[in-house]
Enzyme design. Structure first.
Site, mmCIF file in Angstrom:
data_model
loop_
_atom_site.group_PDB
_atom_site.id
_atom_site.type_symbol
_atom_site.label_atom_id
_atom_site.label_comp_id
_atom_site.label_asym_id
_atom_site.label_seq_id
_atom_site.Cartn_x
_atom_site.Cartn_y
_atom_site.Cartn_z
ATOM 1 N N LYS A 48 29.476 45.136 41.029
ATOM 2 C CA LYS A 48 29.114 44.069 40.880
ATOM 3 C C LYS A 48 29.661 42.824 42.370
ATOM 4 O O LYS A 48 30.797 43.797 42.306
ATOM 5 C CB LYS A 48 30.852 44.234 40.283
ATOM 6 C CG LYS A 48 31.070 42.909 39.419
ATOM 7 C CD LYS A 48 32.783 42.523 38.857
ATOM 8 C CE LYS A 48 33.189 40.610 39.388
ATOM 9 N NZ LYS A 48 34.373 40.757 38.112
ATOM 10 N N GLY A 74 40.798 33.770 36.284
ATOM 11 C CA GLY A 74 42.009 34.228 36.095
ATOM 12 C C GLY A 74 42.592 33.090 35.165
ATOM 13 O O GLY A 74 43.907 32.693 35.278
ATOM 14 N N ALA A 83 34.023 36.304 33.072
ATOM 15 C CA ALA A 83 35.829 35.191 33.970
ATOM 16 C C ALA A 83 36.036 34.205 32.492
ATOM 17 O O ALA A 83 34.917 33.476 32.180
ATOM 18 C CB ALA A 83 35.751 35.040 35.058
ATOM 19 N N GLY A 84 37.969 33.903 32.588
ATOM 20 C CA GLY A 84 37.284 33.007 32.098
ATOM 21 C C GLY A 84 38.553 33.316 30.183
ATOM 22 O O GLY A 84 38.665 32.384 30.194
ATOM 23 N N ASN A 117 39.485 41.084 32.928
ATOM 24 C CA ASN A 117 41.328 41.568 33.295
ATOM 25 C C ASN A 117 42.155 40.574 33.342
ATOM 26 O O ASN A 117 43.372 40.982 32.494
ATOM 27 C CB ASN A 117 40.529 41.258 34.869
ATOM 28 C CG ASN A 117 42.004 41.860 35.632
ATOM 29 O OD1 ASN A 117 43.086 42.860 35.360
ATOM 30 N ND2 ASN A 117 41.341 42.673 37.134
#
Lengths: 73, 263
Positions: free
Chosen positions: B105, B166, B192-193, B214
């Site tokens: 990644k 995040g 993300a998000g 995550n």
């Protein structure tokens, strides 16, 4: 350590380290108690293949980066 | 079979086939046992990992691999913390030596407070990594032109952000995510998000091939429960996408027949 043993200075993960001359990378890792199956090593910005740790003789001024996997996103 | 995965609905990236459409990160957990428990609960088959210096002052500290086995999960090493193509290539060469994988990644981030993808750096790093034999899943901006360019360069998956890393704000840009999906011949993942299970479901309903999560799991009050919720959300969103949603209407339309009413 006997004064008759020559020491060489390396950089390991950014820290100075004095080790006996003619130490192999495998011996350094054993002394550091690192599991060679879980780390990867760059010497002077070149990858050192795991299969060559025992035959890699460290030289004065070598810069080692010893890394492993940690949690990340 | 857990009722959420469909053996016949697998997805493929770089020639590798996976049943789970949820990729999870391994960062930000309070400890490694919680990391392991949450990842197991998520049903994920791919986990992202970072590459860092071994702490020589505390070398008996527990290691990720002892809790999240690289033989059980596909490790997807990332380039978090790299701001140049050179750093990204060095990091992933080390990862390849540590783990033996080519699938990686790539993320090249700009400065806080946005940590938005630095696309100039991303293009340079992607070119260098592809030249060096890596199979690059690339974190990128929600820019259909940039996404297409990355695909044309040879990236094996396009991973636009839904919101800043995040932030947990959910998919803020469904129109552009949808555009990227429609233009792509390789898998598209929102990377993300995502903040909660509905965000993951929403991303999948847009047509994403998978979602990467995550913080939303690691920072939930109960990460194991949220991991299960994410698995269910991804599965629900995928099923809804495959089912094809009904048309939107501005007028109401009764669900019960209007004929045969008693008089």
């Amino acid at each position: 350590m006997s004064a008759t043993i020559d020491l060489i200075r390396l950089s390991v993960n950014g820290e100075s380290m004095d080790i006996p001359a003619a130490t192999t990378l495998a011996a350094l890792l054993a002394w550091l108690e690192l599991d060679t199956r879980k780390v990867a090593i760059e010497r002077n910005r070149e990858i050192v293949p795991r299969s060559t740790y025992a035959t890699t003789i460290l030289a004065p001024g070598d810069a080692l980066e010893i890394v492993h996997f940690i949690g990340g996103g | 079979m857990d009722g959420f995965t469909h053996a016949e609905d697998r997805w493929t990236v770089a020639g590798r086939s996976f049943a789970s459409r949820l990729i999870v990160g391994t960062g930000k957990y309070k400890d490694l046992p919680t990391t392991a428990a949450a990842i197991a609960a998520s049903g994920a088959e791919i986990v992202t990992v970072a590459v860092r210096r071994v702490n020589l002052a505390d070398r008996n500290a527990p290691m990720l691999q002892d809790f999240v086995s690289p033989t059980q999960y596909t490790y997807l090493p990332n380039t978090a913390g790299c701001f140049t193509a050179d750093d990204a290539v060095r990091t992933l060469r080390l990862a390849r030596e540590a783990g033996g994988w080519n699938l990686v990644k790539l993320e090249v981030l700009g400065p806080p407070p946005t940590l938005y993808p630095d696309m100039q750096g991303t293009f340079e790093a992607a070119a260098a990594l592809i030249k060096d034999g890596f199979e690059v899943m690339v974190y990128c901006s929600d820019d259909p032109i940039a996404a297409k360019r990355l695909e044309d360069m040879g990236c094996v998956a396009i991973m636009p952000l839904g919101a800043p890393i995040g932030s947990g704000l959910g998919v803020q840009n469904p129109l552009m995510i949808r555009q990227i999906i429609e233009n792509a011949q390789v898998p598209v993942l929102v990377d993300a998000g995502v903040g909660t299970a509905t965000d993951a479901a929403f991303a999948m309903e847009l047509g994403c091939d998978a979602v990467l999560v995550n913080s939303a799991i690691a920072h939930a009050a109960d990460p194991v429960l949220m991991a299960r919720a994410m698995q269910a959300g991804v599965a629900a969103g995928r099923l809804a996408y495959r089912a094809g949603r009904m048309a939107r209407s501005t007028a109401a339309n009764p669900s019960s027949p209007t004929n045969g009413l008693i008089r």
